[in-house]
Design an enzyme around this catalytic site. Sequence first.
Site, PDB file in Angstrom:
ATOM      1  N   CYS A   1      35.417  43.778  49.380  1.00 57.86           N
ATOM      2  CA  CYS A   1      36.256  42.723  48.799  1.00 57.86           C
ATOM      3  C   CYS A   1      35.388  41.472  48.697  1.00 57.86           C
ATOM      4  O   CYS A   1      34.895  40.978  49.711  1.00 57.86           O
ATOM      5  CB  CYS A   1      37.461  42.484  49.707  1.00 57.86           C
ATOM      6  SG  CYS A   1      38.449  41.078  49.215  1.00 57.86           S
TER       7      CYS A   1
ATOM      8  N   CYS B   1      39.962  37.845  42.247  1.00 54.38           N
ATOM      9  CA  CYS B   1      39.350  39.066  42.793  1.00 54.38           C
ATOM     10  C   CYS B   1      37.835  38.951  42.596  1.00 54.38           C
ATOM     11  O   CYS B   1      37.362  38.845  41.454  1.00 54.38           O
ATOM     12  CB  CYS B   1      39.908  40.288  42.076  1.00 54.38           C
ATOM     13  SG  CYS B   1      39.218  41.817  42.725  1.00 54.38           S
TER      14      CYS B   1
HETATM   15  N1  LIG Z   1      42.433  45.511  46.781  1.00 48.67           N
HETATM   16  C1  LIG Z   1      41.097  45.951  46.505  1.00 48.67           C
HETATM   17  C2  LIG Z   1      40.069  45.345  47.419  1.00 48.67           C
HETATM   18  C3  LIG Z   1      40.068  43.848  47.442  1.00 48.67           C
HETATM   19  C4  LIG Z   1      39.324  43.216  46.261  1.00 48.67           C
HETATM   20  C5  LIG Z   1      39.271  41.741  46.450  1.00 48.67           C
HETATM   21  N2  LIG Z   1      40.429  40.983  46.235  1.00 48.67           N
HETATM   22  C6  LIG Z   1      38.009  41.077  45.953  1.00 48.67           C
HETATM   23  O1  LIG Z   1      37.962  39.834  46.019  1.00 48.67           O
HETATM   24  O2  LIG Z   1      37.047  41.745  45.606  1.00 48.67           O
HETATM   25  C7  LIG Z   1      40.974  47.475  46.628  1.00 48.67           C
HETATM   26  O3  LIG Z   1      41.455  48.061  47.599  1.00 48.67           O
HETATM   27  O4  LIG Z   1      40.365  48.071  45.750  1.00 48.67           O
END
Ligand SMILES: N[C@@H](CCC[C@H](N)C(=O)O)C(=O)O
Length: 273
Positions: free
Chosen positions: A75, A212
């Site tokens: 993440c 993200c």
């Molecule tokens: N929810 C995602 C992982 C988290 C991604 C995140 N918010 C970022 O900043 O990269 C998953 O489980 O694929």
Amino acid sequence: MELKFSKMNGNGNDFIVINNMDLSVDPAYMGSLARQLCKRRFSIGADGLISIEPSKDAHFTMHLVNSDGSLAEMCGNGARCAALYAFKMGIAPRNMTFSTPAGNIEASITPNGVSISMGRLSLEGVTQEQSMTVEGQNIVYWHLTVGVPHTVIFLPTSAPQSKEALRELSIAIQGDIKRFPHSTNVNYVKLYKDSLHTLTFERGVGDFTLSCGTGSIASAVVAWLRGMVKPPVKVQNPGGVNLVHFKEIQKNLLKVSLEGPAEFSFEGVVTIE
Ligand SMILES: N[C@@H](CCC[C@H](N)C(=O)O)C(=O)O
């Protein structure tokens, strides 16, 4: 048991962070803890729970669990929060290395925020420009893994964007387990002048998040492969900007880093069973 936590965010992608270097909370319990504590309006509320745990070959391990209790192998925004937390708590120096299920990450606390070196990204695993029919619509998509799986869909800049329609579309795409066996994050990208605007529907959260980090990287790399942008790429998320740097170090191999903010929102103590 009383559990101390910090509430943090990177561009509004928010996390509950705990210092679990002594493993006083069993890592096997993190999924159920995340489901309880991340529930908005009923508990602290967050997109995910980050447990800072010991590591054999790095300053610490980032164990990140999504709000639905599933493991996030990586993440980007969470990594910046974990790095700032570890630095502030004296767990790691300003320039640090930490482990994640997707590999070791190097991070630096800078005057502008946190910079995360994501290592190498092979372009060989990128699925380029494929079509699929979802809910009767023909969708052109790209797919790649940036620690976690990402689908990238470009929208025309002028296209009206109904969030409700994109939500339905995202849920259908995530449910296409034949195409995406590990499910997928879904990024909707528009180009404005020389920067990208990205909206990500996250796997494990079941909603759009305000930002993200890995989605910003996926969007930037695909936009570059399409000849739309040059690095560094400014990616505007609803909650703020992520800056994506990359360089082709050999054919089909990129060295990638991510720069952006990380901040503490508040601290608290929660009673857990
Ligand atoms: N929810 C995602 C992982 C988290 C991604 C995140 N918010 C970022 O900043 O990269 C998953 O489980 O694929």
